[in-house]
Design a protein around this motif. Structure first.
Motif, short mmCIF file in Angstrom:
data_model
loop_
_atom_site.label_atom_id
_atom_site.label_comp_id
_atom_site.label_asym_id
_atom_site.label_seq_id
_atom_site.Cartn_x
_atom_site.Cartn_y
_atom_site.Cartn_z
N THR A 1 0.50 -1.26 0.01
CA THR A 1 0.40 0.13 -0.20
C THR A 1 0.56 0.96 0.17
N ASP A 2 0.57 2.74 -0.10
CA ASP A 2 1.32 3.89 0.18
C ASP A 2 1.26 3.69 1.37
N GLY A 3 0.74 3.58 2.11
CA GLY A 3 1.32 3.72 3.57
C GLY A 3 2.66 2.51 3.50
N GLN A 4 2.51 1.68 3.52
CA GLN A 4 3.98 0.70 3.87
C GLN A 4 4.79 0.90 2.78
N ARG A 5 4.75 0.98 1.45
CA ARG A 5 5.19 1.61 0.22
C ARG A 5 6.69 2.81 1.36
N ALA A 6 5.52 4.51 1.97
CA ALA A 6 6.47 4.89 2.66
C ALA A 6 6.80 4.71 3.70
N ALA A 7 6.31 3.82 4.49
CA ALA A 7 7.33 3.06 6.02
C ALA A 7 8.71 2.62 4.93
N LEU A 8 8.11 1.58 4.23
CA LEU A 8 10.04 0.32 3.73
C LEU A 8 10.39 2.43 3.41
N GLU A 9 10.55 2.87 2.04
CA GLU A 9 11.45 3.97 2.00
C GLU A 9 11.83 4.68 2.72
N GLU A 10 11.39 5.33 3.99
CA GLU A 10 11.67 5.61 5.37
C GLU A 10 12.23 5.05 5.67
N ARG A 11 12.81 3.62 6.40
CA ARG A 11 13.48 3.18 6.70
C ARG A 11 14.79 2.86 6.68
N PHE A 12 14.67 2.69 4.22
CA PHE A 12 15.85 2.04 3.45
C PHE A 12 16.15 3.29 3.49
N VAL A 13 15.84 4.35 4.16
CA VAL A 13 16.67 5.92 4.45
C VAL A 13 18.27 5.55 5.01
N GLU A 14 16.28 5.52 6.46
CA GLU A 14 17.29 5.45 7.19
C GLU A 14 19.36 4.71 7.51
N GLU A 15 18.56 3.01 7.08
CA GLU A 15 20.10 2.55 6.88
C GLU A 15 20.85 3.00 5.84
N TYR A 16 20.53 3.45 4.78
CA TYR A 16 21.01 4.03 3.76
C TYR A 16 22.22 5.42 4.85
N VAL A 17 21.52 5.59 4.99
CA VAL A 17 22.18 7.19 5.78
C VAL A 17 22.71 6.11 7.31
N ALA A 18 22.79 5.38 7.63
CA ALA A 18 23.37 5.37 8.97
C ALA A 18 25.11 4.03 8.07
N LEU A 19 24.68 3.31 7.04
CA LEU A 19 25.69 2.81 7.10
C LEU A 19 26.92 3.79 6.00
N ALA A 20 26.12 5.02 5.35
CA ALA A 20 26.87 5.94 5.09
C ALA A 20 28.58 6.58 6.06
N ARG A 21 28.01 7.27 6.92
CA ARG A 21 27.63 7.46 8.36
C ARG A 21 28.57 6.53 8.59
N ASP A 22 28.60 4.92 8.77
CA ASP A 22 29.75 4.06 9.27
C ASP A 22 31.01 4.14 8.86
N SER A 23 30.17 4.32 7.41
CA SER A 23 31.82 4.38 6.49
C SER A 23 32.37 5.33 6.45
N TRP A 24 32.44 6.49 6.35
CA TRP A 24 32.61 7.95 6.56
C TRP A 24 33.39 7.57 8.36
N ARG A 25 33.32 7.83 8.69
CA ARG A 25 33.45 7.33 10.37
C ARG A 25 34.58 6.29 9.73
N ARG A 26 34.47 4.79 8.82
CA ARG A 26 35.81 3.53 9.39
C ARG A 26 36.71 4.73 8.63
N THR A 27 36.75 5.72 7.46
CA THR A 27 37.34 6.26 6.92
C THR A 27 37.83 7.05 7.18
N ALA A 28 37.73 8.00 7.83
CA ALA A 28 38.57 9.02 8.93
C ALA A 28 38.70 8.33 9.85
N LEU A 29 38.80 7.23 9.92
CA LEU A 29 40.05 6.63 11.82
C LEU A 29 41.28 6.41 10.69
N ARG A 30 40.78 5.69 9.07
CA ARG A 30 41.99 4.84 8.72
C ARG A 30 42.63 5.80 8.15
#
Length: 115
Positions: free
Chosen positions: A43-72
């Protein structure tokens, strides 16, 4: 405005950080839309929730990658600074020894010419 000095480097870094996060959010939203499109039964609501969760995970993974890169980067900077200090020390020693040899040779030449 107050009278405190503005650190231009810190200001530029902060602006770059905000721009990087906004670009990552945009990339994440685009990827989330493409990902959710394959699930036509949502449904539209489910799709919106899925997209929101996907973006949260995407940004979290990017931040983790940036932190690892900065530490290295910090680790590598420390390693290279240590190597640089050692090379600089050896170069200064070589120049000093070379100058001492040159001065000694010049002194011996002067002494041999004075005889």
């Amino acid at each position: 405005m107050d009278d405190r000095a503005v650190d231009a480097g810190a200001l530029v870094a902060e602006v770059e950080g905000h721009l990087l996060i906004e670009a990552t959010l945009g990339d994440g939203r685009l990827a989330a839309t493409r990902f959710a499109r394959q699930f036509g039964w949502l449904t539209d609501g489910q799709r919106a929730a899925l997209e929101e969760r996907f973006v949260e995970e995407y940004v979290a993974l990017a931040r983790d990658s940036w932190r690892r890169t900065a530490l290295r980067g910090a680790e590598l900077r420390g390693e290279y600074e240590g190597v640089y200090r050692g090379l600089r020390r050896r170069l200064v020693l070589a120049v000093a020894l070379g100058m001492a040899a040159l001065v000694s040779a010049a002194g011996l030449l002067v002494l041999s010419l004075a005889r």
